[in-house]
Write an enzyme that holds these catalytic residues in place. Sequence first.
Site, mmCIF file in Angstrom:
data_model
loop_
_atom_site.group_PDB
_atom_site.id
_atom_site.type_symbol
_atom_site.label_atom_id
_atom_site.label_comp_id
_atom_site.label_asym_id
_atom_site.label_seq_id
_atom_site.Cartn_x
_atom_site.Cartn_y
_atom_site.Cartn_z
ATOM 1 N N ASP A 64 14.143 1.956 1.122
ATOM 2 C CA ASP A 64 15.245 1.525 -0.869
ATOM 3 C C ASP A 64 14.537 3.602 -1.229
ATOM 4 O O ASP A 64 15.048 3.179 -2.013
ATOM 5 C CB ASP A 64 14.075 0.767 -1.840
ATOM 6 C CG ASP A 64 12.913 1.339 -1.600
ATOM 7 O OD1 ASP A 64 12.276 1.773 -0.983
ATOM 8 O OD2 ASP A 64 11.857 0.008 -2.275
ATOM 9 N N ASP A 70 8.602 -0.678 2.885
ATOM 10 C CA ASP A 70 8.236 -1.918 2.421
ATOM 11 C C ASP A 70 8.470 -3.534 3.815
ATOM 12 O O ASP A 70 9.148 -3.032 4.268
ATOM 13 C CB ASP A 70 9.578 -2.199 1.740
ATOM 14 C CG ASP A 70 10.455 -1.225 2.043
ATOM 15 O OD1 ASP A 70 11.260 -0.788 2.659
ATOM 16 O OD2 ASP A 70 10.884 0.267 1.442
ATOM 17 N N ASN A 142 -13.313 -12.082 3.362
ATOM 18 C CA ASN A 142 -14.699 -11.217 2.883
ATOM 19 C C ASN A 142 -15.167 -10.731 1.883
ATOM 20 O O ASN A 142 -15.967 -10.911 0.836
ATOM 21 C CB ASN A 142 -15.454 -10.084 3.916
ATOM 22 C CG ASN A 142 -16.672 -9.413 3.540
ATOM 23 O OD1 ASN A 142 -17.678 -9.983 3.834
ATOM 24 N ND2 ASN A 142 -16.782 -8.163 3.309
ATOM 25 N N ASP A 379 -10.131 -9.957 8.127
ATOM 26 C CA ASP A 379 -10.946 -8.475 7.772
ATOM 27 C C ASP A 379 -12.037 -9.184 7.898
ATOM 28 O O ASP A 379 -12.770 -10.136 7.225
ATOM 29 C CB ASP A 379 -10.255 -8.083 6.863
ATOM 30 C CG ASP A 379 -10.686 -6.482 6.608
ATOM 31 O OD1 ASP A 379 -11.103 -6.029 7.574
ATOM 32 O OD2 ASP A 379 -11.340 -6.733 5.903
ATOM 33 N N GLU A 421 -11.276 -10.028 13.181
ATOM 34 C CA GLU A 421 -12.717 -8.621 13.154
ATOM 35 C C GLU A 421 -13.627 -8.846 13.132
ATOM 36 O O GLU A 421 -14.593 -8.867 12.441
ATOM 37 C CB GLU A 421 -11.646 -7.450 12.263
ATOM 38 C CG GLU A 421 -12.327 -6.433 12.485
ATOM 39 C CD GLU A 421 -12.239 -5.787 11.107
ATOM 40 O OE1 GLU A 421 -11.983 -4.227 11.465
ATOM 41 O OE2 GLU A 421 -12.142 -6.069 10.278
HETATM 42 MG MG MG Z 1 9.829 1.549 -0.024
#
Ligand code: MG
Length: 680
Positions: A64, A70, A142, A379, A421
Site C-alpha cells: 500500500d 504488510d 518469554n 522466541d 529458539e
Molecule cells: Mg504497507
Amino acid sequence: MRRKITLFLVLAASLFATGSSCNQNITPYPKEFTDVTVLPAQWDGVKRADITYQLLVYSFADSDGDGWGDFRGITDKLDYIHSLGASAIWLSPIHPSASYHGYDVEDYSITNPRFGTMADFKQMVNEAHKRNIRIYLDYVINHSGVNHHWFKTATSSMDNPYRDYYVFSNDPQKDIAAGKIPMIATEGAGGYDGGQWFSTGTMPSGIYKFTLKWSNSQAPTVTVSSGGTPDTDNPDQTTEGAKYLYYGDGICKKFYSKGNGIYELTVDFNSSWGFLVRTSNSPSWPLGTKYGAQQGSSAQLSFDVPFTLYTDYTSNDNIQNLALPGASIYYFHSHFWTDWFADLNFGPVANAEHSPAFKALVADAQVWIDAGIDGFRLDAVKHIYHNETSDENPRFLKKFYDAVNARFKAKNGRDIYMVGEVFSDWDKIAPYFKGLPALFDFSFWWRMNADINQGQGLSFADATISIHEAYKGYRSDFIAATKLSNHDENRARSELGGSLQKAKLAGAMLLSSQGSPYIYYGEELGYTGKKDGGDEYIRTPMYWGDGYVTAYTDKIDPAVGTTVGSVVSQEADASSILTMYRQLGTLRNSYPALATGKMERHPVINPQTGGIYSQVAAWYMIEGNQKLLVLHNLGQGEMIISLSESLTKPLFINGRVQSKKEKEHFQLKMEGYSSAIFEL
Ligand code: MG
C-alpha cells in the site's frame, strides 16, 4: 607420492563404498576433463523438502505504499516464495508493538494494523495454503512488551489479577537468594543479575519497621526493615520530643520511644511518594522539624542499613522525600537488558500450566489456530526459566506444546509444528528436544561458517551426523531446523567476507544437508549486512525491482544496493545466486534422499582417511534405494578428486566442475567454492 596416496584412496573407496555402481547407459565416459552437465530435475510438484522461508513482515513487501511491509504484500509475493520450493513461511511477530521488530508484544490476539487486518491475514494464509505453503507465527512467550495491558494493569496497583503474570520483587537479590522467585529458583544467589531488573517507578507496599536512632541529634538515622506486625496507633498525645512517620495521603503516625534515643514504629505501608520523618505534627511544617534527604543527594534507602537524616532550618524545599529500599518494585527481564520487555511469570514449572500467563497465551494461540496457521516459532525459550541448563524449560515447553497442540489437533486432525529458539551450541540445544519437535540448529551455521573461512571441509559431515545422533538421544523424530544466518546474526555473506562464491557455497551446503532448512529472506539474493551499526542492517528491505520495496529504515548496507541487484535482475540471470537457490529448491523437493534422507559419511573423504582432500566436504544422502553423492570444495583452489562412485548422473553443479573417467574410477575437478551432487 601423491599419486600413490590417491591410488590407495581409490582402492579403499572401491572396497568400502556401498551401493555405488557405474551407470551402464552412458558410455564411453570422457577420458579428458569435460564440463559436467546437469540433468534437468523431474519434479512431480510434491513439496518434500521442508524448506521454510523466514521473512520479516515489516521489511518484505509493501502493498500500500506506506513504506511498511504488510500481509497483502506477502500474499502478492507468495509465488516468489513458492519458486524457492518453500513449504512454509516463518513470519516475524505480527502483533501490535512499539518497536519496528515486534518482539515487545502489546496484544497476542490481534494483528498490528500497520501490517493489515485479520481479514488480510486470513487471505494470506488461504493463498499460502493453495501453494502448499504453511504459515508459522513468531510467538514471543518469554516476555511481553511493557505496553501490554497485562503489564499496565499489573503495575497499576499492588493487588490485581495481573500481578501474577509477571515477576515483581522489592529486593530481587534477597528474594532470589532465598529461592522465592520460581522463574529463578534453581540457581540460588547466582541467579541474580542487577542489569536484568527494572523499576516500575512505584513505591512498594507492605509491612515495614522503621527505627530511629536519635542519640546524636546532629545526625539522626532511620533504618527500614521488612516484615513484622503493624503497631497500633500510639495513644501518647504528648508532643515534646515526639517523632512522627509521615507517608501516603497525609498519614502522620507517632513513633514509640524505646529509650536511649531509639524510636520504633511498624506500619502497613502504602505510599506513592515515599516517606519523611518529622519532629512535629503541626500542619504548618515548622522549619527544622522535617527530616529527609538533602536535595541533590540520594534519597534511596537500603533495607537494614541506617540512613542519616537531613533537615534544614532555612527552607523545607532543601529536603527531599525518602524512598523505600528499591525505590520501587522491580520487574524482571532476563536477556535483553532493556526495560521494554517484562518477563512472563509461569510459577514453578511443576504447575506452570495452571499459571494465568500460561493460560492466557494458550487462549490467544486459539485465535491464530482459528485463523488457519500451521505452527509457531517460539522466541528465546532458553530464557523462560532463568537456568538454561536445568530441565525446567524443556518441561515447560512440553506442557506448552501439548496444550496448544490439543487445540490445533481438534481443529486440524494433525499435530502442530513448533520450533524453538535456543541460541546456543548444539549440546545445550539437544535437551530441549524433550520439549519441542523442532529446534534451530545454530551450530550448523557456525561450523559451516568457520569451515568455509578456513577452507576446511573434511569434518563437516561427521560433525553434523554426530550432532544429529545427540539430538536423536532426546527425541527420535527430532527436526533439526538448519539455517545460515537469521535476523539476529550478521548476514551469512558478510560473515564470509562478502564473497558471492562463498555465499553460494553456503546455500548449496545448507540445501544439500540433512535437516529442515530455513532460508532467511534475502539470503537467496546474496544480501550483506552486519549488525554493528544497528540490527536494521541485517533486516534490509527486499529489492524487488518493483513497487513493493519497503522503506522502514535507511540503515542499509551500501553493498546491498550496489552489488546485489533486484529480484527482477537476478531472475533474468542464469548464473545468479537466486537461480541457484531455485534449482536447489526444486532438486531438494524432487529427490527424497535430499529432502528427508539420512546423511552418511563418505568412506574416503572423511577426517580419518581423506587428508589430501582436507578442503572437501563430502557425504551421501540416502533414502530407501535412493543414494546421492554430495561434494563441496570449501577451498579457494581447484581440487581433483578420485572417486570410485559413478558420476554419470549429475544432478546439481555450482561453479565449474569437470570430470573424466580413468580406467575404473572417475576423477572430478572442482574449482574453488564449487559444489556437485550426483545420483548413484
Ligand atoms: Mg504497507
